[in-house]
Design a protein around this motif. Structure first.
Motif, mmCIF file in Angstrom:
data_model
loop_
_atom_site.group_PDB
_atom_site.id
_atom_site.type_symbol
_atom_site.label_atom_id
_atom_site.label_comp_id
_atom_site.label_asym_id
_atom_site.label_seq_id
_atom_site.Cartn_x
_atom_site.Cartn_y
_atom_site.Cartn_z
ATOM 1 N N SER A 267 -12.308 -5.230 -0.315
ATOM 2 C CA SER A 267 -12.647 -3.888 0.109
ATOM 3 C C SER A 267 -11.994 -2.989 -1.077
ATOM 4 O O SER A 267 -11.165 -2.729 -1.223
ATOM 5 C CB SER A 267 -11.803 -3.354 1.415
ATOM 6 O OG SER A 267 -12.059 -2.312 2.038
ATOM 7 N N ASP B 297 -2.854 -6.384 0.461
ATOM 8 C CA ASP B 297 -3.121 -4.916 0.589
ATOM 9 C C ASP B 297 -2.273 -4.259 -0.531
ATOM 10 O O ASP B 297 -1.415 -3.950 -0.528
ATOM 11 C CB ASP B 297 -2.862 -4.665 2.011
ATOM 12 C CG ASP B 297 -3.148 -3.290 2.386
ATOM 13 O OD1 ASP B 297 -3.719 -2.541 1.354
ATOM 14 O OD2 ASP B 297 -2.899 -2.725 3.590
ATOM 15 N N GLU C 235 -8.459 -12.647 1.949
ATOM 16 C CA GLU C 235 -8.729 -11.121 1.904
ATOM 17 C C GLU C 235 -7.893 -10.218 1.056
ATOM 18 O O GLU C 235 -6.612 -10.476 0.682
ATOM 19 C CB GLU C 235 -8.140 -10.391 3.423
ATOM 20 C CG GLU C 235 -8.929 -11.178 4.538
ATOM 21 C CD GLU C 235 -8.592 -10.656 5.750
ATOM 22 O OE1 GLU C 235 -7.947 -9.607 5.985
ATOM 23 O OE2 GLU C 235 -8.922 -11.090 7.109
ATOM 24 N N GLY D 51 1.100 -1.246 -0.052
ATOM 25 C CA GLY D 51 0.001 0.134 0.139
ATOM 26 C C GLY D 51 0.656 1.292 -0.011
ATOM 27 O O GLY D 51 1.997 1.207 0.504
ATOM 28 N N SER E 101 -19.289 -2.058 5.813
ATOM 29 C CA SER E 101 -18.912 -1.815 7.283
ATOM 30 C C SER E 101 -20.273 -1.976 8.257
ATOM 31 O O SER E 101 -20.161 -1.700 9.438
ATOM 32 C CB SER E 101 -18.275 -0.649 7.722
ATOM 33 O OG SER E 101 -17.028 -0.532 6.999
ATOM 34 N N SER F 67 -3.544 -1.065 -1.060
ATOM 35 C CA SER F 67 -4.482 0.409 -0.759
ATOM 36 C C SER F 67 -3.614 1.365 -1.162
ATOM 37 O O SER F 67 -2.570 1.565 -1.182
ATOM 38 C CB SER F 67 -5.078 0.295 0.636
ATOM 39 O OG SER F 67 -3.907 0.214 1.275
ATOM 40 N N ASP G 268 -8.467 -0.281 -1.374
ATOM 41 C CA ASP G 268 -9.057 0.869 -1.205
ATOM 42 C C ASP G 268 -8.134 2.108 -1.638
ATOM 43 O O ASP G 268 -6.909 2.002 -1.730
ATOM 44 C CB ASP G 268 -9.164 1.190 0.337
ATOM 45 C CG ASP G 268 -10.396 0.310 1.219
ATOM 46 O OD1 ASP G 268 -11.002 -0.437 0.247
ATOM 47 O OD2 ASP G 268 -10.211 0.196 2.339
ATOM 48 N N LEU H 228 -13.172 -11.423 2.100
ATOM 49 C CA LEU H 228 -13.271 -9.877 2.187
ATOM 50 C C LEU H 228 -12.542 -9.232 1.059
ATOM 51 O O LEU H 228 -11.629 -9.628 0.616
ATOM 52 C CB LEU H 228 -12.292 -9.594 3.521
ATOM 53 C CG LEU H 228 -12.510 -8.038 3.997
ATOM 54 C CD1 LEU H 228 -12.343 -7.807 5.389
ATOM 55 C CD2 LEU H 228 -11.158 -7.421 3.174
ATOM 56 N N THR I 290 -7.674 -6.017 -0.187
ATOM 57 C CA THR I 290 -7.786 -4.571 0.084
ATOM 58 C C THR I 290 -7.427 -3.652 -0.972
ATOM 59 O O THR I 290 -6.044 -3.725 -1.352
ATOM 60 C CB THR I 290 -7.412 -4.401 1.298
ATOM 61 O OG1 THR I 290 -7.535 -5.105 2.461
ATOM 62 C CG2 THR I 290 -7.566 -2.817 1.830
ATOM 63 N N ASN J 196 -13.297 0.358 -1.305
ATOM 64 C CA ASN J 196 -13.615 1.834 -0.904
ATOM 65 C C ASN J 196 -12.886 2.860 -1.618
ATOM 66 O O ASN J 196 -11.520 2.641 -1.893
ATOM 67 C CB ASN J 196 -13.640 1.943 0.436
ATOM 68 C CG ASN J 196 -14.308 1.061 1.335
ATOM 69 O OD1 ASN J 196 -15.710 0.920 1.050
ATOM 70 N ND2 ASN J 196 -13.709 0.326 2.202
ATOM 71 N N GLU K 244 -3.539 -13.038 1.909
ATOM 72 C CA GLU K 244 -3.915 -11.721 2.348
ATOM 73 C C GLU K 244 -3.044 -10.611 1.439
ATOM 74 O O GLU K 244 -1.916 -10.629 1.488
ATOM 75 C CB GLU K 244 -3.915 -11.361 3.662
ATOM 76 C CG GLU K 244 -4.675 -12.221 4.644
ATOM 77 C CD GLU K 244 -4.567 -12.249 6.126
ATOM 78 O OE1 GLU K 244 -4.151 -10.746 6.468
ATOM 79 O OE2 GLU K 244 -4.819 -12.997 6.930
#
Length: 238
Positions: free
Chosen positions: A99, A55, A75, A33, A161, A57, A79, A97, A77, A101, A53
């Motif tokens: 995400s 990430d 997961e 990220g 959420s 973001s 975002d 999961l 992510t 956003n 997992e």
């Protein structure tokens, strides 16, 4: 800057030999990220099936290109990117999961078609701050959106959420089919105001044309019968 790793993974290098920044926190968990990435680095893609997992973001991704190789995720992510193309999401029954956003997903039905097929066991989805999610809009619009998403993704337990309640799930079974949200189609035709030819003024005088005016005295004959004024007004007074 060298790749930081706490596992046995070897440092990753880009095509130009420079180190690519991503962190293997522990085996199967990767954080990349805030690296201003415009695409997923090839060395990270090569690790795809070993990552559980991920990430990514706060980067500059516009597409999910490369994610199709991450088939063992639990997961994901994403975002804070500018993703509008989700066509490369992986076929991943293990993903729980997702995400997304603060991105640019604007076609909800296309998104749900992809997710419902490729991520059949998704339990937690975040779409806040996307054009497809009216989270900060009208309460009725957001209610319809939730019913539609819960109807299309029946395994969801959390959306944006907010936990999915039993009442919401029951309502989505009844009405979700009819809450389809169509993507607005922008018109490419220029919009112009209708031209009116009306004018309160008389038509203009045509050049070189003479107009004659006639003045006459008009007589009106009083024929009132019931008015008390008959005592004073006669036809010879007109």
């Amino acid at each position: 800057m060298s790749t930081t790793t706490t596992s046995s993974e070897a440092p990753a290098e880009g095509d130009d030999g420079t180190a690519v920044e991503f962190v293997v926190v522990r085996p199967g968990v990767v954080v990349a990220g805030g690296r201003d990435l415009v695409e997923i680095p090839a060395p990270l893609v090569a690790m795809g099936s070993r990552v559980h997992e991920l990430d990514l973001s706060s980067n500059s991704l516009v597409s999910t290109q490369g994610l199709q190789h991450f088939t063992s995720l639990k997961e994901l992510t994403l975002d804070g990117n500018t993703i509008s193309d989700v066509s490369h999401l992986p076929n991943c029954p293990t993903l729980k999961l997702l995400s997304l956003n603060k991105n640019n997903v604007n076609d909800l039905e296309e998104f749900l078609d992809i997710v419902s097929t490729r991520l059949p066991n998704l339990t937690n989805l975040g779409l806040v701050n996307n054009p497809a999610c009216p989270f900060f809009g009208d309460e009725k619009d957001y209610s319809f959106y939730r019913m539609r998403v819960i109807y299309r993704l029946p395994s969801l337990m959390i959306l944006d959420s907010i936990p999915v309640t039993p009442a919401e799930r029951a309502e989505s079974r009844k009405r979700g089919e009819f809450c389809k949200i169509n993507k607005p189609v922008a018109s490419t035709k220029p919009v112009s105001a209708p031209v009116s030819t009306y004018s309160p003024l008389p038509p203009p005088v045509e050049a070189g044309k003479a107009y004659n005016s006639v003045y006459t005295r008009q007589s009106y004959k009083y024929v009132g019968k019931e008015s008390q004024g008959n005592r004073f007004i006669g036809n010879d007074n007109t």
